[in-house]
Design an enzyme around this catalytic site. Structure first.
Site, PDB file in Angstrom:
ATOM      1  N   SER A 352       0.855  -1.195   0.020  1.00 17.84           N
ATOM      2  CA  SER A 352      -0.165  -0.107   0.145  1.00 17.84           C
ATOM      3  C   SER A 352       0.697   1.205  -0.131  1.00 17.84           C
ATOM      4  O   SER A 352       0.467   2.308  -0.866  1.00 17.84           O
ATOM      5  CB  SER A 352      -1.154   0.156   1.238  1.00 17.84           C
ATOM      6  OG  SER A 352      -1.916   1.138   1.251  1.00 17.84           O
ATOM      7  N   TRP A 355       2.508   1.786  -3.389  1.00 16.24           N
ATOM      8  CA  TRP A 355       1.205   2.067  -4.211  1.00 16.24           C
ATOM      9  C   TRP A 355       1.098   3.640  -4.387  1.00 16.24           C
ATOM     10  O   TRP A 355       0.832   4.292  -5.279  1.00 16.24           O
ATOM     11  CB  TRP A 355       0.077   1.385  -4.155  1.00 16.24           C
ATOM     12  CG  TRP A 355      -1.145   1.889  -4.713  1.00 16.24           C
ATOM     13  CD1 TRP A 355      -1.269   1.511  -6.160  1.00 16.24           C
ATOM     14  CD2 TRP A 355      -2.187   2.400  -4.575  1.00 16.24           C
ATOM     15  NE1 TRP A 355      -2.516   2.057  -6.559  1.00 16.24           N
ATOM     16  CE2 TRP A 355      -3.111   2.675  -5.563  1.00 16.24           C
ATOM     17  CE3 TRP A 355      -2.960   2.824  -3.325  1.00 16.24           C
ATOM     18  CZ2 TRP A 355      -4.454   3.122  -5.358  1.00 16.24           C
ATOM     19  CZ3 TRP A 355      -4.094   3.523  -3.029  1.00 16.24           C
ATOM     20  CH2 TRP A 355      -4.854   3.560  -4.343  1.00 16.24           C
ATOM     21  N   HIS A 356       1.170   4.286  -3.054  1.00 15.33           N
ATOM     22  CA  HIS A 356       0.922   5.576  -2.853  1.00 15.33           C
ATOM     23  C   HIS A 356       2.337   6.576  -3.203  1.00 15.33           C
ATOM     24  O   HIS A 356       2.076   7.492  -3.710  1.00 15.33           O
ATOM     25  CB  HIS A 356       0.928   6.111  -1.294  1.00 15.33           C
ATOM     26  CG  HIS A 356      -0.552   5.610  -0.885  1.00 15.33           C
ATOM     27  ND1 HIS A 356      -1.061   4.332  -0.473  1.00 15.33           N
ATOM     28  CD2 HIS A 356      -1.561   6.513  -0.670  1.00 15.33           C
ATOM     29  CE1 HIS A 356      -2.470   4.325  -0.030  1.00 15.33           C
ATOM     30  NE2 HIS A 356      -2.833   5.685  -0.319  1.00 15.33           N
ATOM     31  N   GLY A 357       3.082   5.855  -3.304  1.00 12.08           N
ATOM     32  CA  GLY A 357       4.598   6.551  -3.582  1.00 12.08           C
ATOM     33  C   GLY A 357       5.771   6.245  -2.673  1.00 12.08           C
ATOM     34  O   GLY A 357       5.614   5.568  -1.604  1.00 12.08           O
TER      35      GLY A 357
END
Length: 462
Positions: A352, A355-357
């Site tokens: 997660s 995925w966000h950065g």
């Protein structure tokens, strides 16, 4: 004149022209999704879904955005066409690799903090959709009895056509900010099969509720954000305050930031509901008087703000992405016959975060989240271990878990908001790393004071 009007409107609500352009296109997904209902044929609906999503992306982010979207879409479709047994694996790793590359190149987090916008957010949603489609097509090769319930429900026996695939990927109602949904649901919705084959409720009441909710969320955010700027964490005045005032400011900063996401997801919810895709069944299948719209729901505002346990947060915050992470990461790294543990939780939170950065603040936040959830589980186990006659003490433990969740969630969310390592550590240090220390202490105590839940005794049969 048009540019001047856009500038005036943007400055009046405190955003950049780029963000205003995005917001206008984003709100436009509601009438565009409504118009989908009147497209006459299945093929026409797929074309409309793909074309409307691509057009709104172009108007929001420019032509290059659609070129970026083509990369993971091509990876996913090619992997399904060329090597089905490994299509899910290939799409997962290559799709994430491209997304990470875009995160690094555009540094979107910095742009968002400074009032900018780019297509990376939409690319994040698209990446999850192409991965789930490939994995479900891979699952279609496997025997049903070996699959989990979610795998059986979402598996794809046949490969979607190219136009079906494009329609699913770019469907404008969820293209910008989610919610993520499954290819099988998209096909059944378009073809009026499954739950869409029979009687369906009117979407207008639920759509209006979501729009009103969005308006309230935006108004509250615009009111609060000037009072609790993120820059305050590195200002001298912040460090002159006492502990409780600094800690209270962290809570209010996190509380304020969440209303932005509540607004975004409420608009998405309205768009998905009015298209009909958000329909997820009836509250009572016999009477069929009130419809459910769970497929469109991405957040439960009261559920987040009043969560009694950190374990509840993934169930009420970014709901569809949390569901995706559970089905395509968490459950798939648990060995058959084994129970998931802290490793599976940490691995899921790491995915997660990536995925966000790749900002340190994201990584720290999601590692913190794993600690927060594990600590909350320990408190819950202690609560359940208390016999029923100690009802008052049980209630105290419930309240302690609530306070623990509020404390750690809002402390941890500072990293998610400020992103940089320096600002994150400065903010955490200002409250003596309390939100890190408390979960670790609770987890260690759970090993020192292991408990088993009290179960009521059952009478043996004579």
């Amino acid at each position: 004149m048009e540019s001047f009007d856009m500038s005036s409107m943007a400055s009046s609500i405190g955003v950049s022209v780029a963000v205003l352009r995005f917001l206008l296109c984003f709100v436009a997904t509601i009438p565009v999704s409504f118009a989908w209902r009147f497209v006459p044929s299945r093929l026409g609906k797929h074309i409309y879904s793909a074309a409307s999503g691509a057009l709104l992306s172009y108007l929001s982010f420019g032509f290059s955005s659609n070129l970026h979207f083509l990369v993971p879409m091509t990876i996913g479709y090619a992997s399904m066409a060329i090597y089905r047994p490994m299509s899910g694996f290939i799409t997962f790793f290559l799709g994430f690799a491209y997304l990470i590359g875009c995160h690094v190149f555009y540094m979107s987090g910095d742009a968002w903090k400074e009032g900018g916008i780019d297509s990376t957010g939409a690319l994040m949603v698209l990446t999850l959709k192409v991965i789930s489609c490939s994995i479900n097509y891979n699952d279609g090769m496997l025997k049903e009895e070996t699959l989990r319930e979610a795998q059986r429900k979402n598996r794809l026996v046949r490969m979607p056509s190219l136009i079906e695939y494009f329609g699913y990927c770019l469907c404008c109602g969820s293209h910008f900010a989610g919610p993520v949904f499954e290819m099988k649901d998209y096909l059944e919705w378009t073809e009026e099969k499954g739950i869409w084959a029979g009687k369906r409720p009117s979407p207008y009441g639920a759509t209006l509720r979501a729009i009103v909710q969005a308006g309230v969320c935006m108004a509250l955010y615009l009111y609060l954000v000037p009072q609790f700027p993120l820059t305050r964490f590195t200002e001298p005045v912040y460090h002159e305050w006492g502990f409780w005032r600094r800690f209270g400011y962290q809570y209010m900063a996190g509380f304020t930031a969440r209303w932005k996401y509540y607004f975004i997801w409420s608009i998405s919810e309205a768009s998905i509901i009015i298209s009909g895709l958000g329909f997820s069944g009836w509250t009572d299948e016999n009477t069929q008087t009130k419809g459910k719209w769970d497929r469109a729901k991405n957040v439960d505002i009261l559920g987040v703000e009043l969560a009694k346990s950190a374990v509840q947060i993934p169930l009420v915050w970014n709901i569809q992405v949390s569901t995706w992470l559970r089905h395509y990461v968490y459950e798939r790294i648990v060995k058959p016959g084994k129970k998931a543990g802290f490793f599976q939780l940490l691995a899921t939170q790491t995915v997660s975060a990536v995925w966000h950065g790749l900002y340190p603040g994201y990584i720290i936040f999601f590692v913190q989240s794993a600690l927060m959830i594990d600590g909350s589980k320990a408190i819950y186990r202690w609560q359940q271990a208390m016999p029923p006659k100690m009802a008052m003490l049980r209630s105290v433990m419930v309240f302690i878990n609530f306070l623990y969740t509020v404390l750690v969630l809002n402390y941890s969310s500072v990293g998610f908001m400020v992103l940089s390592l320096h600002e994150t550590l400065v903010a955490y240090k200002s409250v003596y790393f309390i939100g890190t220390v408390v979960p670790i202490v609770v987890i260690l105590l759970s090993y020192l004071v292991p408990v088993k839940p009290v179960r009521p005794k059952t009478r043996k049969e004579e």
